[in-house]
Scaffold this motif. Structure first.
Motif, PDB file in Angstrom:
ATOM      1  N   ALA A  39       0.810  -1.221   0.000  1.00  0.00           N
ATOM      2  CA  ALA A  39       0.000   0.000   0.000  1.00  0.00           C
ATOM      3  C   ALA A  39       0.845   1.274   0.000  1.00  0.00           C
ATOM      4  CB  ALA A  39      -0.966  -0.016   1.181  1.00  0.00           C
ATOM      5  N   PRO A  40       1.920   1.365   0.834  1.00  0.00           N
ATOM      6  CA  PRO A  40       2.741   2.589   0.763  1.00  0.00           C
ATOM      7  C   PRO A  40       3.340   2.820  -0.614  1.00  0.00           C
ATOM      8  CG  PRO A  40       3.229   1.350   2.757  1.00  0.00           C
ATOM      9  CD  PRO A  40       2.365   0.466   1.906  1.00  0.00           C
ATOM     10  N   SER A  41       3.810   1.759  -1.265  1.00  0.00           N
ATOM     11  CA  SER A  41       4.369   1.912  -2.609  1.00  0.00           C
ATOM     12  C   SER A  41       3.310   2.355  -3.600  1.00  0.00           C
ATOM     13  CB  SER A  41       4.994   0.585  -3.075  1.00  0.00           C
ATOM     14  OG  SER A  41       6.047   0.207  -2.220  1.00  0.00           O
ATOM     15  N   ILE A  42       2.092   1.810  -3.452  1.00  0.00           N
ATOM     16  CA  ILE A  42       0.996   2.217  -4.328  1.00  0.00           C
ATOM     17  C   ILE A  42       0.706   3.700  -4.153  1.00  0.00           C
ATOM     18  CG2 ILE A  42      -1.460   1.905  -4.819  1.00  0.00           C
ATOM     19  CD1 ILE A  42      -1.111  -1.032  -4.023  1.00  0.00           C
ATOM     20  N   LEU A  43       0.706   4.154  -2.889  1.00  0.00           N
ATOM     21  CA  LEU A  43       0.449   5.570  -2.618  1.00  0.00           C
ATOM     22  C   LEU A  43       1.528   6.442  -3.229  1.00  0.00           C
ATOM     23  CD1 LEU A  43      -1.086   7.843  -1.112  1.00  0.00           C
ATOM     24  CD2 LEU A  43       0.358   7.356   0.865  1.00  0.00           C
ATOM     25  N   ILE A  44       2.786   6.009  -3.124  1.00  0.00           N
ATOM     26  CA  ILE A  44       3.897   6.820  -3.618  1.00  0.00           C
ATOM     27  C   ILE A  44       3.924   6.878  -5.135  1.00  0.00           C
ATOM     28  CG2 ILE A  44       6.418   6.901  -3.769  1.00  0.00           C
ATOM     29  CD1 ILE A  44       6.514   5.831  -0.919  1.00  0.00           C
ATOM     30  N   LEU A  45       3.703   5.751  -5.789  1.00  0.00           N
ATOM     31  CA  LEU A  45       3.942   5.649  -7.225  1.00  0.00           C
ATOM     32  C   LEU A  45       2.717   5.917  -8.083  1.00  0.00           C
ATOM     33  CD1 LEU A  45       6.263   2.509  -7.304  1.00  0.00           C
ATOM     34  CD2 LEU A  45       6.912   4.919  -7.308  1.00  0.00           C
ATOM     35  N   MET A  46       1.532   5.909  -7.524  1.00  0.00           N
ATOM     36  CA  MET A  46       0.324   6.059  -8.330  1.00  0.00           C
ATOM     37  C   MET A  46      -0.458   7.320  -7.998  1.00  0.00           C
ATOM     38  SD  MET A  46      -0.888   2.051  -8.275  1.00  0.00           S
ATOM     39  CE  MET A  46      -2.275   2.314  -9.384  1.00  0.00           C
ATOM     40  N   THR A  47       0.144   8.216  -7.223  1.00  0.00           N
ATOM     41  CA  THR A  47      -0.517   9.463  -6.852  1.00  0.00           C
ATOM     42  C   THR A  47       0.439  10.622  -7.096  1.00  0.00           C
ATOM     43  OG1 THR A  47       0.229   9.359  -4.539  1.00  0.00           O
ATOM     44  CG2 THR A  47      -1.847   8.235  -5.078  1.00  0.00           C
ATOM     45  N   SER A  48       0.053  11.791  -6.631  1.00  0.00           N
ATOM     46  CA  SER A  48       0.869  12.995  -6.788  1.00  0.00           C
ATOM     47  C   SER A  48       2.001  13.075  -5.779  1.00  0.00           C
ATOM     48  CB  SER A  48      -0.022  14.232  -6.646  1.00  0.00           C
ATOM     49  OG  SER A  48      -0.652  14.252  -5.366  1.00  0.00           O
ATOM     50  N   PHE A  49       2.135  12.079  -4.908  1.00  0.00           N
ATOM     51  CA  PHE A  49       3.120  12.138  -3.821  1.00  0.00           C
ATOM     52  C   PHE A  49       4.541  12.295  -4.354  1.00  0.00           C
ATOM     53  CE2 PHE A  49       6.020  10.222  -0.766  1.00  0.00           C
ATOM     54  CZ  PHE A  49       5.644  10.829   0.416  1.00  0.00           C
ATOM     55  N   THR A  50       4.869  11.588  -5.424  1.00  0.00           N
ATOM     56  CA  THR A  50       6.238  11.603  -5.944  1.00  0.00           C
ATOM     57  C   THR A  50       6.683  13.008  -6.310  1.00  0.00           C
ATOM     58  OG1 THR A  50       5.988   9.350  -6.796  1.00  0.00           O
ATOM     59  CG2 THR A  50       7.751  10.693  -7.731  1.00  0.00           C
ATOM     60  N   ARG A  51       5.860  13.700  -7.100  1.00  0.00           N
ATOM     61  CA  ARG A  51       6.234  15.054  -7.521  1.00  0.00           C
ATOM     62  C   ARG A  51       6.361  15.983  -6.319  1.00  0.00           C
ATOM     63  NH1 ARG A  51       2.553  18.448 -11.718  1.00  0.00           N
ATOM     64  NH2 ARG A  51       2.719  16.455 -12.825  1.00  0.00           N
ATOM     65  N   LEU A  52       5.421  15.889  -5.396  1.00  0.00           N
ATOM     66  CA  LEU A  52       5.417  16.799  -4.255  1.00  0.00           C
ATOM     67  C   LEU A  52       6.658  16.625  -3.387  1.00  0.00           C
ATOM     68  CD1 LEU A  52       1.653  16.422  -3.298  1.00  0.00           C
ATOM     69  CD2 LEU A  52       2.727  18.500  -4.145  1.00  0.00           C
ATOM     70  N   VAL A  53       6.975  15.386  -3.028  1.00  0.00           N
ATOM     71  CA  VAL A  53       8.088  15.165  -2.102  1.00  0.00           C
ATOM     72  C   VAL A  53       9.420  15.493  -2.775  1.00  0.00           C
ATOM     73  CG1 VAL A  53       8.520  12.715  -2.612  1.00  0.00           C
ATOM     74  CG2 VAL A  53       8.887  13.599  -0.301  1.00  0.00           C
ATOM     75  N   VAL A  54       9.555  15.251  -4.074  1.00  0.00           N
ATOM     76  CA  VAL A  54      10.799  15.586  -4.772  1.00  0.00           C
ATOM     77  C   VAL A  54      10.979  17.099  -4.853  1.00  0.00           C
ATOM     78  CG1 VAL A  54      12.004  15.473  -6.987  1.00  0.00           C
ATOM     79  CG2 VAL A  54      10.898  13.434  -6.078  1.00  0.00           C
ATOM     80  N   VAL A  55       9.914  17.821  -5.147  1.00  0.00           N
ATOM     81  CA  VAL A  55       9.995  19.284  -5.216  1.00  0.00           C
ATOM     82  C   VAL A  55      10.389  19.869  -3.872  1.00  0.00           C
ATOM     83  CG1 VAL A  55       8.619  21.386  -5.491  1.00  0.00           C
ATOM     84  CG2 VAL A  55       8.411  19.541  -7.155  1.00  0.00           C
ATOM     85  N   PHE A  56       9.782  19.382  -2.800  1.00  0.00           N
ATOM     86  CA  PHE A  56      10.107  19.919  -1.475  1.00  0.00           C
ATOM     87  C   PHE A  56      11.538  19.565  -1.069  1.00  0.00           C
ATOM     88  CE2 PHE A  56       5.326  19.624  -0.477  1.00  0.00           C
ATOM     89  CZ  PHE A  56       5.129  20.905  -0.971  1.00  0.00           C
ATOM     90  N   ALA A  57      12.009  18.380  -1.443  1.00  0.00           N
ATOM     91  CA  ALA A  57      13.390  18.006  -1.136  1.00  0.00           C
ATOM     92  C   ALA A  57      14.374  18.889  -1.904  1.00  0.00           C
ATOM     93  CB  ALA A  57      13.613  16.532  -1.469  1.00  0.00           C
ATOM     94  N   ILE A  58      14.090  19.171  -3.169  1.00  0.00           N
ATOM     95  CA  ILE A  58      14.952  20.059  -3.958  1.00  0.00           C
ATOM     96  C   ILE A  58      14.929  21.471  -3.384  1.00  0.00           C
ATOM     97  CG2 ILE A  58      15.240  21.135  -6.222  1.00  0.00           C
ATOM     98  CD1 ILE A  58      14.305  18.559  -7.497  1.00  0.00           C
ATOM     99  N   LEU A  59      13.771  21.920  -2.938  1.00  0.00           N
ATOM    100  CA  LEU A  59      13.669  23.252  -2.340  1.00  0.00           C
ATOM    101  C   LEU A  59      14.551  23.356  -1.105  1.00  0.00           C
ATOM    102  CD1 LEU A  59      12.367  26.045  -1.930  1.00  0.00           C
ATOM    103  CD2 LEU A  59      10.497  24.886  -0.729  1.00  0.00           C
ATOM    104  N   ARG A  60      14.527  22.340  -0.265  1.00  0.00           N
ATOM    105  CA  ARG A  60      15.371  22.370   0.940  1.00  0.00           C
ATOM    106  C   ARG A  60      16.852  22.429   0.574  1.00  0.00           C
ATOM    107  NH1 ARG A  60      14.859  17.511   5.202  1.00  0.00           N
ATOM    108  NH2 ARG A  60      15.727  16.382   3.417  1.00  0.00           N
ATOM    109  N   THR A  61      17.240  21.682  -0.447  1.00  0.00           N
ATOM    110  CA  THR A  61      18.630  21.713  -0.889  1.00  0.00           C
ATOM    111  C   THR A  61      18.992  23.072  -1.484  1.00  0.00           C
ATOM    112  OG1 THR A  61      18.518  19.338  -1.363  1.00  0.00           O
ATOM    113  CG2 THR A  61      20.328  20.581  -2.351  1.00  0.00           C
TER     114      THR A  61
END
Length: 230
Positions: A39-61
């Motif tokens: 279920a966690p992988s499904i949430l990460i890979l089939m929703t908007s989660f991937t784009r959101l978390v990557v953008v926020f990680a890049i912003l912090r960097t």
């Protein structure tokens, strides 16, 4: 909901394992636990989660802060924004698949097919045709009449690649203003002969001030979310 003969209640409320002869009860239980594990992988890979978390990680960097905001905060914010973005899809799945299944109007396989349609439509809408065609070619698939006819094992990687592409594009735009600040600060320190002073000590508060004055969190969250809501 009436219980079928030889039915066994599963650990998940409202889900009943039935000995229909197609799959034995232990196998059904194993499949159910496997789905819950993924279920966690499904949430990460089939929703908007991937784009959101990557953008926020890049912003912090880009801000130059490695520990703030903490990773847990970024993941939590991405998770709740994912629920916000995906709410129409989850609502449709609940109304057309989950509730009819729990009421006994749909069989398990029918409910899975109905539930996959909204999530497929969401992923296809945000997947580049180039990426989808690439994975169809890699899978040796022929052309299909409708994009929704493409199986999930082809749509999901194409969707993830498209999401990563968009996230990196957004991240590049986020890096530019902070990079300019770093270059200006480094040039000023060099011209003043202060080579021993780390430029990050001066540029970090300036970048934070710039980010706060422009209401950065509001702008970034709005732009990313509107990218899904149109």
């Amino acid at each position: 909901m009436s219980r079928a003969p030889n039915a066994t209640t599963s650990p998940v409320p409202g889900v009943t394992l039935t000995d229909t002869g197609e799959y034995a009860l232990p196998v059904q239980l194993l499949l159910l636990l496997t789905v819950l594990t993924l279920a966690p992988s499904i949430l990460i890979l089939m929703t908007s989660f991937t784009r959101l978390v990557v953008v926020f990680a890049i912003l912090r960097t880009a801000l130059g802060m490695q520990q703030s905001p903490p990773t847990q905060v970024l993941i939590g914010l991405s998770l709740f924004l994912t629920f916000f973005v995906m709410n129409p899809v989850f609502t449709e799945i609940d109304e057309t698949a989950l509730q009819p299944y729990l009421n006994g109007d749909l069989e398990q396989r029918e409910a899975m097919e109905v539930a996959s349609k909204p999530i497929k439509a969401f992923m296809i809408e945000h997947t580049r045709d180039k990426d989808l065609v690439q994975f169809m070619d890699l899978a040796g698939m022929a052309a299909v009449a409708r994009p929704v006819d493409v199986p999930l094992h082809v749509i999901v990687p194409a969707f993830v690649v498209s999401e990563l592409r968009v996230a990196f594009q957004i991240g590049f735009l986020l890096f530019l203003p902070f990079l300019v600040v770093d270059l200006i600060v480094a040039s000023v320190l060099m011209s003043m002969g202060m080579m021993m002073l780390p430029p990050v000590m001066i540029s970090l508060p300036i970048k934070l001030l710039l980010f706060v004055l422009t209401d950065g969190w509001f702008l970034i969250v709005e732009s990313v979310v509107r990218g899904y809501l149109g």
